[in-house]
Write a protein that holds these residues in place. Structure first.
Motif, PDB file in Angstrom:
ATOM      1  N   ARG A   1      -1.535   8.670   6.022  1.00 33.20           N
ATOM      2  CA  ARG A   1      -0.351   8.256   5.279  1.00 33.20           C
ATOM      3  C   ARG A   1      -0.320   8.899   3.891  1.00 33.20           C
ATOM      4  O   ARG A   1       0.755   9.237   3.382  1.00 33.20           O
ATOM      5  N   GLN A   2      -1.477   9.051   3.279  1.00 27.00           N
ATOM      6  CA  GLN A   2      -1.528   9.707   1.970  1.00 27.00           C
ATOM      7  C   GLN A   2      -1.136  11.178   2.086  1.00 27.00           C
ATOM      8  O   GLN A   2      -0.393  11.701   1.254  1.00 27.00           O
TER       9      GLN A   2
ATOM     10  N   PHE B   1      -5.110   0.451  -2.922  1.00 24.05           N
ATOM     11  CA  PHE B   1      -5.182  -0.998  -2.764  1.00 24.05           C
ATOM     12  C   PHE B   1      -5.025  -1.745  -4.089  1.00 24.05           C
ATOM     13  O   PHE B   1      -4.448  -2.815  -4.146  1.00 24.05           O
ATOM     14  N   ASN B   2      -5.630  -1.190  -5.140  1.00 25.41           N
ATOM     15  CA  ASN B   2      -5.750  -1.856  -6.440  1.00 25.41           C
ATOM     16  C   ASN B   2      -6.619  -3.111  -6.337  1.00 25.41           C
ATOM     17  O   ASN B   2      -7.002  -3.526  -5.252  1.00 25.41           O
TER      18      ASN B   2
ATOM     19  N   GLN C   1       2.194   9.551  -5.753  1.00 24.25           N
ATOM     20  CA  GLN C   1       2.685  10.875  -5.389  1.00 24.25           C
ATOM     21  C   GLN C   1       3.849  11.294  -6.286  1.00 24.25           C
ATOM     22  O   GLN C   1       3.918  12.443  -6.739  1.00 24.25           O
ATOM     23  N   ALA C   2       4.750  10.354  -6.567  1.00 24.00           N
ATOM     24  CA  ALA C   2       5.890  10.668  -7.430  1.00 24.00           C
ATOM     25  C   ALA C   2       5.434  11.003  -8.850  1.00 24.00           C
ATOM     26  O   ALA C   2       5.965  11.937  -9.479  1.00 24.00           O
ATOM     27  N   PHE C   3       4.435  10.259  -9.347  1.00 23.82           N
ATOM     28  CA  PHE C   3       3.888  10.553 -10.673  1.00 23.82           C
ATOM     29  C   PHE C   3       3.315  11.966 -10.695  1.00 23.82           C
ATOM     30  O   PHE C   3       3.585  12.749 -11.624  1.00 23.82           O
ATOM     31  N   ALA C   4       2.518  12.296  -9.685  1.00 21.51           N
ATOM     32  CA  ALA C   4       1.871  13.606  -9.646  1.00 21.51           C
ATOM     33  C   ALA C   4       2.906  14.729  -9.583  1.00 21.51           C
ATOM     34  O   ALA C   4       2.786  15.747 -10.282  1.00 21.51           O
TER      35      ALA C   4
ATOM     36  N   MET D   1       0.825  -1.202   0.000  1.00 23.59           N
ATOM     37  CA  MET D   1       0.000   0.000   0.000  1.00 23.59           C
ATOM     38  C   MET D   1       0.866   1.261   0.000  1.00 23.59           C
ATOM     39  O   MET D   1       0.602   2.210  -0.760  1.00 23.59           O
ATOM     40  N   GLN D   2       1.906   1.274   0.824  1.00 28.14           N
ATOM     41  CA  GLN D   2       2.778   2.448   0.877  1.00 28.14           C
ATOM     42  C   GLN D   2       3.510   2.652  -0.432  1.00 28.14           C
ATOM     43  O   GLN D   2       3.690   3.792  -0.889  1.00 28.14           O
ATOM     44  N   GLU D   3       3.921   1.571  -1.071  1.00 29.24           N
ATOM     45  CA  GLU D   3       4.541   1.675  -2.401  1.00 29.24           C
ATOM     46  C   GLU D   3       3.568   2.313  -3.387  1.00 29.24           C
ATOM     47  O   GLU D   3       3.962   3.151  -4.217  1.00 29.24           O
ATOM     48  N   ASN D   4       2.291   1.916  -3.313  1.00 28.03           N
ATOM     49  CA  ASN D   4       1.283   2.485  -4.213  1.00 28.03           C
ATOM     50  C   ASN D   4       1.104   3.975  -3.948  1.00 28.03           C
ATOM     51  O   ASN D   4       0.984   4.781  -4.886  1.00 28.03           O
TER      52      ASN D   4
END
Length: 367
Positions: free
Chosen positions: A60-61, A242-243, A35-38, A27-30
């Motif tokens: 966490r988000q 979660f995906n 965030q990195a993409f944005a 979940m943290q990786e997701n």
């Protein structure tokens, strides 16, 4: 053995079933990946908390860099506001019936609140609810980009912005939902293009009446990687945290990026070539169909072919024969309907060594 299977194997005997299990490291990786993409695209992230309804996950988000949260209704917004979230967008065309008017006013007094609108009647009702404090509430005009759900035609956005400003509300910008991007892998990019076109038109419509769109908000998890138009200021993905199987089928995530599954126990093997699990519609919801099934067993080709309220029917492919008492990892087609069925998550990591319980804080808050 994939990491979902490995984690469940370590948890077996320590948890009850059915239970939703979250792999916190995945979940943290997701969260970090989104965030990195944005940030690479110069976009704000405003995740939709309807997917998880969990204060701890929302924190966490935000810690990762999200500017605030998106909620689906007033109740969700209230739960997160009470937990200290101060920047909330209710991305829904709220109608202020019953207690909703006073509740929205209270939220606007204590948080930076934005509310979605797509008609003049709702704008007037919101203004009435705010009384003499209309300037505390920002409205974001929803436009339809092809999903044919809610939202006005993009060229009509300016008309609604004018109506809001006339009543003393603050028109903050525009948003849309490219839901038709979930139709299939090839639909994602087309829906994102439709989204771009609609938002560009809507921004121009606001500009034509003298309103600057401070926020230009796009969704969703299936289309977010294509939300790169320079007019967009923020993205509102939800499921990415979660995906699920639907997103893997669409190509929006990989199986290794699935962070939530259900632990389900084989309770019967009476019928040849079939077992029953203690997971039915009460746990999984009704997402699926006979073609794709109603949830899959991680690490196998087996899918649930039918659900009763408390029974999951699992035809057995060749070479797969789980016995009664075996605990299996069931990955949902759509993760959001699963969350509302449980009061807490079982939280572990990919090794299954840790075990925590996090509340589904906004469960049951639907109005």
């Amino acid at each position: 053995m994939n990491r979902i299977q490995r984690a469940l194997e370590a948890l077996t005997g320590r948890i009850d079933s059915p239970s939703p299990v979250v792999l916190a490291d995945v979940m943290q990786e997701n969260i970090n990946r989104m965030q990195a993409f944005a940030e690479a695209q110069h976009l704000d992230v405003r995740p939709h908390v309807k997917t998880h309804k969990c204060v701890e996950i929302g924190r966490r988000q935000v810690k990762a860099g999200a500017v605030g949260i998106t909620a689906g209704n007033v109740g969700e917004a209230e739960v997160f506001a009470a937990a200290g979230f101060g920047d909330i967008f209710i991305a829904y065309p709220i109608w202020t019936a019953g207690s909703k008017g006073p509740r929205i006013r209270k939220l606007a007094e204590t948080t930076h609140l934005r509310v979605g609108v797509d008609n003049v009647a709702a704008i007037n009702a919101l203004a009435d609810a705010m009384g003499s404090e209309t300037e505390l509430l920002q409205v974001v005009i929803e436009v339809d980009c092809g999903a044919r759900r809610s939202g006005v035609a993009p060229e009509a956005a300016g008309h609604l912005a004018q109506a809001a400003r006339k009543r003393g509300l603050i028109p903050a910008g525009v948003f849309t939902y490219p839901g038709h991007g979930s139709a299939g892998p090839d639909a994602r990019k087309r829906a994102a293009a439709d989204q771009d076109a609609a938002l560009v038109t809507a921004v121009r419509s606001l500009s034509a009446v003298g309103v600057t769109a401070e926020v230009v908000s796009a969704g969703s998890t299936p289309t977010v990687e294509f939300a790169t138009n320079s007019v967009i200021t923020e993205i509102r993905p939800g499921e990415y945290v979660f995906n699920d199987l639907n997103n893997t089928r669409l190509g929006a995530c990989t199986e290794d990026q699935i962070a939530l599954f259900l632990a389900g126990t084989v309770v019967s093997d009476r019928v040849p070539d079939q077992v029953l699990l203690d997971i039915g519609t009460k746990a999984l919801g009704r997402e699926g169909n006979p073609e794709i099934g109603y949830g899959g067993i991680a690490g196998t080709s087996a899918v649930l072919s039918k659900l009763n309220e408390y029974h999951g029917f699992l035809p057995l492919p060749a070479g797969f024969r789980p016995s009664v008492g075996t605990v299996l990892p069931v990955v949902p087609n759509h993760v959001c309907p699963v969350v509302v069925n449980f009061e807490e998550y079982i939280v572990t990591d990919s090794t299954g060594t840790t075990l925590e319980r996090w509340a589904v804080d906004a469960r049951g808050f639907l109005n």
